[in-house]
Write an enzyme that holds these catalytic residues in place. Structure first.
Site, mmCIF file in Angstrom:
data_model
loop_
_atom_site.group_PDB
_atom_site.id
_atom_site.type_symbol
_atom_site.label_atom_id
_atom_site.label_comp_id
_atom_site.label_asym_id
_atom_site.label_seq_id
_atom_site.Cartn_x
_atom_site.Cartn_y
_atom_site.Cartn_z
ATOM 1 N N ASP A 167 0.839 -1.291 0.015
ATOM 2 C CA ASP A 167 -0.101 0.090 -0.015
ATOM 3 C C ASP A 167 0.924 1.347 0.026
ATOM 4 O OD1 ASP A 167 -2.797 1.030 0.469
ATOM 5 O OD2 ASP A 167 -2.044 1.897 2.099
ATOM 6 N N GLU A 189 1.577 -0.814 -5.155
ATOM 7 C CA GLU A 189 0.576 0.358 -5.313
ATOM 8 C C GLU A 189 1.386 1.753 -5.273
ATOM 9 O OE1 GLU A 189 -3.153 3.039 -3.710
ATOM 10 O OE2 GLU A 189 -1.524 2.493 -2.334
#
Ligand code: GLC
Length: 554
Positions: free
Chosen positions: A220, A279
């Protein structure tokens, strides 16, 4: 010859053996948002046991791996992307034993499991942060986050001019007057990655989940961990935006790459070809390629592709740019159309182009037609593809959720760029009827719209032409036909007609009519699959508007 072909009846192809190694280079990875997938205990919230019970469905769909959004202990200030304990399962999702059972069952079915790792920030309820606040200004734990004195006479102004991705200042003041940095919600304080304890802790967390048997990690905000020295003001630069930033002091700093080199060495100690996917929202696909150099991560999401409108020239440009950017680093390109942060592509394409957060339903029929065509295009491209739960049902975004039902923190922070992410997180329908259309026995944490049951797995299974059967056929063909998906090979474009994308790969061709009007083009081979009904006659095909056709070529 008159070839009539229903849209989702695959022509049988010789099955070829896939290389046992490098599974991830052309893998189709299915994203599960645990809160909204399947609820086994009737509390209105999805859980790990619900996912475990639905693994045979995912196997039958034909995906290679499942990526689970966070299910760790969390106060859920940002749907679990605010982690209080990285080694515990939140009770609303189950226990570590449930996680173990899920991983074991997935492996028995030949599915791999990728978990989400959230290293940019923790929850404000994480033990380190709670103690840092409680212990006051002298606490050594403050150095693990970014605590700073404020500006102004009494320190009443934030330390710099950064804004949160979710809107408002990126700084919040603790009761004792010190400010702390949060690129997202105030409940998500950013870690200070210069502190050795932070780096040590994440190496240990990686090992914890690797020892549990996971096959990889989705990282993330992978581009955010390192901040520029001194946390300088942005000045004239763009404010925080996930996509399209120029170089900023908080995103895509070169220092992040050293972290990933260290992590890669850890991963490579483990057997079984485990992977990292980043990401990383960077300004260009070339910058994204830095994350997937041979000694770093394996894949990075292609958000530039996700953000491309339904336009032939723009799509061709981004496909070429993505393949060109990945070639020098030897990583596969990736393709994605939907995830838990953006308006579902069936709704994006139902509206005029306008970013990734759309608030109007648009022309639903058109959106679904284009979404199906876009999916067949995506699954024909070389590399790895990501499918977000429910897109195989052609689900639209739920654009009319009542404000009081919304939970996305960015909705409540003025001028946040996201804000409407609840619309793609509505629990998915499994059955035609029932209190939450088969999601669970106890309702649904976000209200499901009327008519949801008609889009359910039950309603679409075995129905020729349904979106679910289109996905199943496409994934089965992709598995059988090496010209589809395999990374590394180029894409050869054919210039057929304005607004039509046509390309070939070994033994395979794909034509996409990106315009709304039918066009007649030469048939490059035998129809394998089409996103809407087509008819090929005498070596030609009338390609309907907003339609993709897959072909077997000699
Ligand atoms: C990522 C997640 C998103 C989350 C944010 C902060 O962008 O995908 O859902 O809100 O990080 O963790």
């Amino acid at each position: 010859m008159n070839q009539q072909h229903p849209m989702d009846e695959p022509v049988a192809l010789a099955t070829t053996t896939r290389e046992p190694t490098d599974w991830w280079r052309d893998a189709v990875i299915y994203q599960v948002y645990p809160r909204s997938f399947a609820d086994s205990d009737g509390d209105g919230t999805g859980d790990l046991e619900g996912i475990r019970r639905r693994l045979p469905y995912l196997k039958g769909l034909g995906v290679d791996a499942v990526w689970l959004s966070p299910f760790y202990a969390s106060p859920q200030a940002d749907g679990g992307y605010d982690v209080a304990d990285y080694r515990a399962v939140d009770p609303m999702y189950g226990t570590l034993l449930d996680a173990d059972a899920l991983i074991t069952d997935a492996h028995a079915l030949g599915l791999r499991i990728i978990v989400d790792l959230v290293p940019n920030h923790s929850s404000d309820q994480h033990e380190w942060f709670r103690r840092a606040v409680e212990e006051g200004p002298g606490s050594p734990l403050r150095d693990r986050y970014h605590f700073r004195p404020g500006k102004g006479v009494d320190g009443e102004l934030p330390p710099n001019d950064w804004e949160s991705v979710f809107g408002g200042p990126a700084w919040t003041r603790a009761a004792d007057g010190a400010w702390f940095l949060h690129l997202f919600a105030p409940e998500q304080p950013d870690f200070n990655w210069e502190h050795p304890a932070v780096a040590d802790e994440f190496r240990s967390i990686l090992r914890f989940w690797l020892d549990m048997g996971v096959d990889g990690f989705r990282i993330d905000v992978a581009h955010g961990l390192v901040k520029a020295e001194g946390l300088p003001d942005l000045g004239g630069h763009d404010q925080l935006k996930l996509l399209g930033n120029d170089v900023t002091p908080f995103f895509d700093q070169d220092g992040v790459h050293e972290i990933y080199r260290t992590w890669r060495r850890i991963l490579d100690e483990y057997d079984g070809e485990r992977i990292f996917v980043a990401e990383a929202w960077t300004p260009t696909v070339e910058r994204t390629a830095n994350y997937v150099r041979p000694d770093e991560l394996h894949q990075a999401f292609n958000f530039q592709y996700l953000s491309t409108p339904w336009d032939a020239a723009a799509l061709r440009r981004i496909v070429d740019a993505s393949l060109d950017a990945m070639r020098p680093v030897g990583a596969p390109a990736t393709w994605v159309l939907s995830n838990h942060d953006v308006t579902r592509h069936a709704t994006r394409f139902a509206n005029p182009p306008g970013g990734t957060q759309i608030r109007t339903p648009g022309d639903r029929e058109l959106g679904l037609r284009r979404a199906r065509a876009a999916t067949l295009l995506m699954l024909a491209l070389p590399g790895s593809a990501y499918v977000y739960q429910g897109e195989e049902l052609g689900l639209p975004d739920v654009t009319d959720l009542p404000d009081e039902a919304r939970q996305d923190p960015s909705f409540f922070r003025a001028e946040g760029q996201d804000g409407f992410r609840d619309g793609c997180r509505v629990p998915i329908p499994w059955t035609r009827t029932g209190s939450s259309y088969g999601f669970g026995d106890g309702g649904s944490w976000l209200p499901q719209p009327d008519g949801w049951g008609e889009l359910s797995v039950e309603a679409q299974t075995g129905v020729p032409g349904s979106t679910l059967e289109l996905y199943r056929s496409a994934l089965a063909l992709r598995r059988a036909q090496p010209g589809l998906g395999a990374g590394g090979d180029p894409v050869w474009w054919d210039d057929v007609s304005e607004g039509v994308l046509a390309f070939e790969r070994p033994g395979f061709a794909c034509t996409v009519n990106v315009t709304g009007a039918p066009v007649r083009i030469p048939a490059p081979g035998t129809v394998l699959l089409a996103s809407s009904p087509v008819e090929a006659t005498d070596g030609e095909i009338e390609l309907p508007g907003d339609t993709t056709v897959w072909w077997a070529t000699a």
